[in-house]
Enzyme design. Structure first.
Site, short mmCIF file in Angstrom:
data_model
loop_
_atom_site.label_atom_id
_atom_site.label_comp_id
_atom_site.label_asym_id
_atom_site.label_seq_id
_atom_site.Cartn_x
_atom_site.Cartn_y
_atom_site.Cartn_z
N HIS A 1 70.86 76.61 58.78
CA HIS A 1 69.64 76.20 58.06
C HIS A 1 69.72 76.50 56.58
CE1 HIS A 1 69.32 80.40 58.89
NE2 HIS A 1 68.36 80.50 58.01
N ASP A 2 70.80 77.19 56.17
CA ASP A 2 70.98 77.54 54.75
C ASP A 2 72.03 76.68 54.06
OD1 ASP A 2 70.79 81.11 55.42
OD2 ASP A 2 69.20 79.67 54.95
N ASP B 1 66.29 85.69 66.15
CA ASP B 1 66.68 86.09 64.80
C ASP B 1 66.06 87.45 64.50
OD1 ASP B 1 67.52 83.63 62.40
OD2 ASP B 1 67.62 85.80 62.06
N ASP C 1 69.92 88.98 60.54
CA ASP C 1 69.81 88.44 59.18
C ASP C 1 70.29 89.45 58.15
OD1 ASP C 1 68.54 86.13 57.66
OD2 ASP C 1 67.47 87.79 56.75
N GLU D 1 74.81 88.38 60.34
CA GLU D 1 75.00 87.52 59.17
C GLU D 1 75.36 88.41 58.01
OE1 GLU D 1 71.84 86.21 56.84
OE2 GLU D 1 72.75 84.32 56.24
O1 TEU Z 1 70.28 84.18 54.33
C1 TEU Z 1 71.05 85.15 53.61
C2 TEU Z 1 71.70 84.56 52.46
O2 TEU Z 1 72.58 85.10 51.86
C3 TEU Z 1 71.15 83.29 51.99
O3 TEU Z 1 70.41 83.61 50.83
C4 TEU Z 1 72.26 82.34 51.67
O4 TEU Z 1 73.32 83.00 51.05
C5 TEU Z 1 71.73 81.35 50.71
O5 TEU Z 1 70.53 80.91 51.27
C6 TEU Z 1 72.71 80.22 50.54
O6 TEU Z 1 72.05 79.22 49.80
C7 TEU Z 1 69.42 84.75 55.30
C8 TEU Z 1 68.69 83.61 56.00
O7 TEU Z 1 69.64 82.81 56.70
C9 TEU Z 1 67.96 82.82 54.94
O8 TEU Z 1 67.35 81.65 55.51
C10 TEU Z 1 66.90 83.71 54.34
O9 TEU Z 1 66.28 83.01 53.27
C11 TEU Z 1 67.52 85.01 53.79
O10 TEU Z 1 68.48 85.61 54.67
C12 TEU Z 1 66.42 86.05 53.61
O11 TEU Z 1 65.95 86.44 54.87
#
Ligand code: TEU
Length: 568
Positions: free
Chosen positions: A339-340, A99, A207, A267
């Site tokens: 994971h989000d 990542d 990210d 992403e």
């Molecule tokens: O997530 C980017 C992002 O847009 C997230 O905020 C997502 O839209 C949101 O969590 C949905 O609920 C990336 C990573 O995947 C995330 O885990 C990190 O918290 C974020 O960036 C900051 O690095």
């Protein structure tokens, strides 16, 4: 397929290390734990392992706040452990993708510690610093330089008392945004990336890489209904003016001469198909594919906590939009989970015990029969579900904690807030991997950092591997199908019956081979006669893969949560 498009027939497995396998008994997953599960991953058949961050971090955002990009946080292990993981994964033909979190660092990164130390520090311009808004004193309400809202609630600016200026943080206040306008920042990032590639990794998941270019005067955003004066800054930092330029420079500085063996996935929250064509066009040398968010926003209204059920017609239209949009140029990633996001079987399928296995297999079938590179998130291959959180105290993710605090402070009904969290929280995806029937589902011999889903007694890898009819073996067959059936990789896509409310039907066609994919997104039987124009011509076509037994005639109505893949 040219060699450098190897990822078109690959399947990626995402590990969230903190929740995957703990080997040292501290209740947090670690790198030796991943090594200990490589046989399981090899049995599943995946080609690439993407690790969420394991670098040194205060863990404010579970590692997406990095304070040393070239060191491993002791909670996960050491660089020697990572070298062992790379070597043992490669020995199994599995690539390792790390990542890359370079839109922001931790506020404890030495770069930021220096930058904040004084206004004339050489690294001051490595981040975004602004004086208080005109006419306001530092610290005064409304003194933030702009009104934009952070993704984690509240303003996107934090006051640094020592210098009386504010720094930008799109995410938490412990995640200050790097200033990519500064070539020194870009050079430092590229050097770090080369260091990791030289160590033997096989690419990066990048990210929020479509946030690194911002509109430099960072204006106020449109006030957000219900949260004014906080404003929407997305137009000023999503796919900004120099995004393509920075990615093309990154490609020249980091990937030149070795890109054909690597995988890069950006992403990109909010990215459109039109922009994704440019980002993933191989001739432009930017990224191989992107994570787009259109299909995972369909059940979101005003904001992520304001959710409705997904309408299958919208889901079909969205995926078809991206299949058609990237059919000629570029490449899709394919995902339901990460994971989000909440667990797919709970969100898009059914986690009713009577239907969960069939629904999880059906979701896997629909996704893996699309054109693109599929991503399997840890536990998705088991049909792991959302967690039955009992109270607000059960939520550990900063996004959930901040939302709960802000919403309750704003007077929202705590029960409504809790219901919203249960539906949309990232915590749903972060409960420990469910390995077996021993304590804590075999995840740790200690106390798990987050509670194990109590349904591990029914849903666990040990039971799944032992059961040929499990979701695990269905995913194994889907992955094998992608390796063996060119039509799955290259077939042109045609959606059928777009307006049908519960039937998902499409074809893939390649060099004389035609696949018909049928999926019933409901618990009730559904006829397919009207959906498939020349259904009779499919009579007797072999069933390539199904999710229910016993097998029924290929053109029979679909049973509840039944998926069928026919080949002719
Ligand atoms: O997530 C980017 C992002 O847009 C997230 O905020 C997502 O839209 C949101 O969590 C949905 O609920 C990336 C990573 O995947 C995330 O885990 C990190 O918290 C974020 O960036 C900051 O690095």
């Amino acid at each position: 397929m040219t060699d450098d498009q190897w990822f078109q027939s690959a399947v990626v497995y995402q590990v969230y290390p903190r929740s995957f396998q703990d080997c040292d008994g501290d209740g947090i997953g670690d790198v030796p734990g991943i090594v200990s599960r490589l046989d399981y991953l090899q049995q599943l058949g995946i080609d690439v392992l993407w690790l969420s961050p394991i670098y040194t971090s205060p863990q404010d955002d579970n590692g997406y706040d990095i304070s040393d990009y070239q060191e491993i946080d002791p909670v996960f292990g050491t660089l020697v452990d990572v070298d062992e993981l790379i070597a043992k994964a490669h020995a199994r033909g599995i690539r390792i993708v790390m990542d890359l979190v370079v839109n922001h660092t931790s506020d404890e990164h030495p770069w930021f510690v220096e930058s904040r130390s004084s206004k004339d520090n050489p690294k001051r311009d490595w981040y975004w610093w602004r004086p208080p808004r005109d006419g306001h004193e530092a610290g005064q309400r409304g003194a933030e330089p702009t009104n934009c809202e952070s993704f984690f609630s509240g303003p996107t600016w934090e006051l640094d008392e020592a210098t009386g200026e504010y720094y930008l943080h799109l995410f938490s206040r412990k995640q200050p945004d790097l200033n990519w306008e500064n070539p020194e920042v870009r050079e430092a990032v590229y050097a770090m990336m080369r260091w990791w590639l030289d160590r033997g990794i096989d690419g990066f998941r990048m990210d929020v890489i479509n946030m690194i270019s911002k509109v430099t005067d960072l204006p106020d955003g449109q006030p957000i209904p219900g949260r004014a004066p906080l404003g929407n800054g997305h137009p000023f930092f999503l796919c900004g003016p120099r995004n393509h330029e920075f990615l093309q420079e990154m490609h020249r500085e980091v990937f030149e001469g070795r890109a054909d063996k690597l995988l890069t996935v950006g992403e990109m929250p909010g990215v459109t198909v039109e922009e994704a064509v440019l980002f993933t066009d191989p001739e432009r040398h930017e990224v191989d594919m992107v994570f787009q968010f259109e299909h995972v926003q369909l059940d979101v209204r005003e904001h992520k906590w304001d959710r409705v059920d997904v309408d299958l017609r919208d889901l079909k239209a969205s995926l078809a939009h991206w299949q058609n949009g990237l059919a000629e140029r570029g490449w899709n990633s394919l995902y339901w989970n990460n994971h989000d996001q909440p667990r797919a079987v709970s969100r898009f399928g059914s986690d009713d015990p009577a239907h969960r296995v069939a629904a999880a297999k059906l979701l896997g079938t629909v996704l893996h029969l699309h054109r693109g590179t599929p991503y399997v998130y840890q536990g998705e291959e088991l049909g792991m579900t959302n967690v039955p959180f009992a109270s607000a105290a059960d939520f550990l993710d900063i996004e959930s904690v901040n939302y709960h605090a802000a919403a309750v402070a704003a007077g929202e009904d705590p029960e409504v807030v809790l219901a919203n969290l249960r539906l949309g929280s990232r915590d749903n995806a972060r409960s420990p991997m469910q390995w077996d029937l021993t304590d804590h589902a075999g995840f740790t011999t200690g106390t798990p950092w987050a509670a194990v889903n109590p349904n591990y007694t029914d849903i666990n890898a040990a039971s799944a591997v032992a059961d040929q009819d499990s979701v695990f073996h269905h995913y194994r067959r889907l992955i094998a199908l992608r390796h063996d059936e060119p039509a799955v990789v290259h077939g042109t896509y045609q959606l059928l019956a777009p307006s049908h409310e519960t039937l998902y039907a499409f074809t893939r066609t390649h060099e004389g081979t035609e696949l018909l994919v049928l999926a019933n997104f409901s618990g009730d039987e559904v006829a397919i006669d009207d959906a498939v124009p020349d259904l009779a011509s499919w009579e007797g076509a072999p069933l390539l893969l199904g999710n229910l037994s016993p097998e029924v005639p290929t053109t029979a109505p679909l049973r509840g949560w039944e998926a069928r893949v026919l080949k002719r």
